[in-house]
Design a protein around this motif. Sequence first.
Motif, PDB file in Angstrom:
ATOM      1  N   LYS A  12       3.930   5.496  -5.911  1.00 54.17           N
ATOM      2  CA  LYS A  12       3.832   5.440  -7.367  1.00 54.17           C
ATOM      3  C   LYS A  12       2.593   6.148  -7.899  1.00 54.17           C
ATOM      4  N   GLY A  13       1.787   6.750  -7.007  1.00 55.61           N
ATOM      5  CA  GLY A  13       0.656   7.550  -7.452  1.00 55.61           C
ATOM      6  C   GLY A  13      -0.614   6.777  -7.691  1.00 55.61           C
ATOM      7  N   ARG A  14      -0.662   5.502  -7.288  1.00 52.97           N
ATOM      8  CA  ARG A  14      -1.873   4.720  -7.508  1.00 52.97           C
ATOM      9  C   ARG A  14      -2.890   4.917  -6.379  1.00 52.97           C
ATOM     10  N   TYR A  15      -2.413   5.148  -5.149  1.00 57.30           N
ATOM     11  CA  TYR A  15      -3.281   5.438  -4.008  1.00 57.30           C
ATOM     12  C   TYR A  15      -3.024   6.865  -3.540  1.00 57.30           C
ATOM     13  N   HIS A  17       0.824  -1.208   0.000  1.00 54.63           N
ATOM     14  CA  HIS A  17       0.000   0.000   0.000  1.00 54.63           C
ATOM     15  C   HIS A  17       0.859   1.259   0.000  1.00 54.63           C
ATOM     16  N   ILE A  18       1.945   1.225   0.769  1.00 55.08           N
ATOM     17  CA  ILE A  18       2.852   2.377   0.782  1.00 55.08           C
ATOM     18  C   ILE A  18       3.487   2.566  -0.594  1.00 55.08           C
ATOM     19  N   HIS A  74      -2.519   4.012   5.551  1.00 55.98           N
ATOM     20  CA  HIS A  74      -2.390   4.014   7.001  1.00 55.98           C
ATOM     21  C   HIS A  74      -2.496   5.417   7.588  1.00 55.98           C
ATOM     22  N   GLY A  75      -3.288   6.285   6.912  1.00 52.97           N
ATOM     23  CA  GLY A  75      -3.528   7.627   7.428  1.00 52.97           C
ATOM     24  C   GLY A  75      -2.460   8.629   7.097  1.00 52.97           C
ATOM     25  N   TYR A  76      -1.545   8.313   6.172  1.00 55.18           N
ATOM     26  CA  TYR A  76      -0.466   9.234   5.816  1.00 55.18           C
ATOM     27  C   TYR A  76      -0.298   9.248   4.295  1.00 55.18           C
TER      28      TYR A  76
END
Length: 769
Positions: free
Chosen positions: A682-685, A676-677, A689-691
């Motif tokens: 990479k600009g997908r999300y 997820h990080i 985790h709130g940051y």
Amino acid sequence: MSSTEQTDNVLEIGTRITCYWPDDDQWYKGTVANELDNDRFWISYDDGDEGEINIKEDKWRRSLHPDKFIKENTLADEQKQAIVEKLELGSRIAVYFPHEKEYYPGTLTKKKDASYLIKYDDGDKEWADLLFRKFKRITKKSDQLEVGSRVAVYNEKRNKNYHGTVVKIKPESAKPHKVKYDKESRGEEWLNLHVHPFLDMVIEWDGKKRKEEFLDADRPIKRRRHNIQVQQEAQENQTEQESALVSEEPCAHCETRADAPYAIACHHILCEQCVDEYRHNDSCKACPLCKTLIRSAPINFSPDHDSFKAVEALSKTTAEVKMEFSSASSASMKVPALNAARIIKACQSKRRDDREHKGYYWRFKGSKDRILRVGEGIKDGIQIEQVDLESGEIIKTFSSGRKAHEATGVGRIVIRRVLERRGKANGGGFFWRYQGETHGPWPDPEPKHLKPLEQLDWETGEMLASFQSLADAKRAMGKPPNSSCIREVCDGDGRGTAHGFFWRWKGSDSIPNHLIGATKVMEIRKKRNGKVLKVFKNSKEAQAFFGHQCCWSSICRYCREESFYLGYYWRYRVLRRPVNSNEAVVGKRLRIKRGGGGDWLEGKIKSFHSDSGEYEIVFDCGKTERRRLENLEYEWKNDQGQKPIEQLDLQTGQILNTFDSIADAKRGIQDANGSHITSVCKGRYHSAHGYFWRYKGSTEIPRKKKGRRKIDQLCLKTGRVIASFDTITAAGKAVGITTPGISYCCNGRNSSKSAGGFGWRFSTKDEEE
């Protein structure tokens, strides 16, 4: 010297002689290069030409210095050598011909050894060694040009001179000379002849007269003696062309077989004699059949050229072949109503309407293009042929793909794939094509994007088999094509085995977890990221804990998907055994100082040998050594592939923390997910985790949540704010106009300045807030 005296003196290779050419009325110096027989010798002349002489019939004499075969360079020769060396391709020179007592201008186009290929302005070509020829450089006389001066302007792209007349001169302009070309298609052009290369044609050469002289029998023999090497190349090219010109096509004019056929612009085929007759006859430059003007050069015979291809005439109602012709020209000769150019155009077209000519559809013989009958669509109403793959014979014809599927059991998608010529030609054991097509099965295409993989024993890690693709592995294990368990093991997506084996992509060094000291356990939580309530060593233990009310395979699936099952959230976790400090550095990169010169070698630690305490180091240069690190001067390198990342606050965009890698960030935040990080970096999300996360050095900032923006209503005269609205819809209802007009005005689309008699803009208060 008499012929008797000449015969007594036997010539040897290397002997310097002088030969008399009666037509030139000159003596030419040369060297005996080869002996052909007792009387004939091959002579290499000093001017670059070669030829043979008969010592009994031709006049010749030995050199004054018979023992001096190699001429020594004099001061004049050295000066001329320096002039020749300064010449470049494209240089303009004028070569002197003693028989005509005149200089002829030309351009140096090619160079081979010490000889140049001179292309003269009158169209003639000649290979010559300029060390043995009298010539002079053509100098520019741009300052002496006047209105009416004749010039030959050099075109660098075409490597050609174009004759013209200077019609205007403006000394103060950047391009002061205006040249009107003799060729009407080139028109007029402004040039700077102070810089642009040109030939001053003060005494202009009469091209027609020159051509007539060349065709005359009194043409100078010296100009007629071409270089032997050029003659041999021309003869070889002519032989190759003659061997390739094999055709049975008749000439459209004389109706005899054309041994060397040519195709003219209207696609009619003429023999070589008829082409020359119509091309050089100024009073008749048109095709003898259709009277089309011959504007371009004829095309030599080539089986790949459309004019020489066989054509077919198909019925418009049945799409069956009615007539066949060896070429479009032959078709127009046999059926006078047909037009060769129109037939070729119909064969080249992809549209059905353009393929029609004189009541027939036309195509090249052997073409794979399908021609639809009258009233047929692209897909409907077309009969399909079932063809045997080996013999190519038609087994049966079906009215549609559905009928073919019902009769043979082959899927309609498979039949359609073969009909559209995609993939393999084998469709259910047969070949399929539309009625009217003549092509047969094609070779199977080579597979693309194959990724080999390996099958390993889960207990020992020994490789059992290798497969060229994932599909081959699925077939070997008897699994359906949509099975994904083997791919998940290769990608490391939570699954450890598939069908009792360990799998990995070829080239990977992955091995089962238990062989590297790691164990995989199952964790359950009441909340997704909450506290771990219990840990199970395997799925069997978890199944026993819940009283066998579940299936162990279902537990494995929910762990891989990290989803909710039996009132808990399930997740895998890999526990690795602790490693000592020596094993921890295996795989890291370092650089080692070698010798006293300050040189550094970069490499990677491959393994550690506990018995000797030495590390096996593989250097980038390919060398491998086993050394103790305490005996070396070294530095660790941080180029293991990690990228430092930054942790930002979502609201303010302030940098909260910096990590050396995503793995460090994952360890620094409880229950963090590294993928997820990575997706945020990479600009997908937008967040994880709130940051907000980004790679160090990036200027990306958290995106603000899009919300409704207030709208200001403005007076067109004064520009003051009349009223404010929460949304564009509310503003439209208040004024009684449509919302797109207000939106265009706020966003500046279509250059809109007003809507409903008012100006509109997004409220500036939102921007200040």
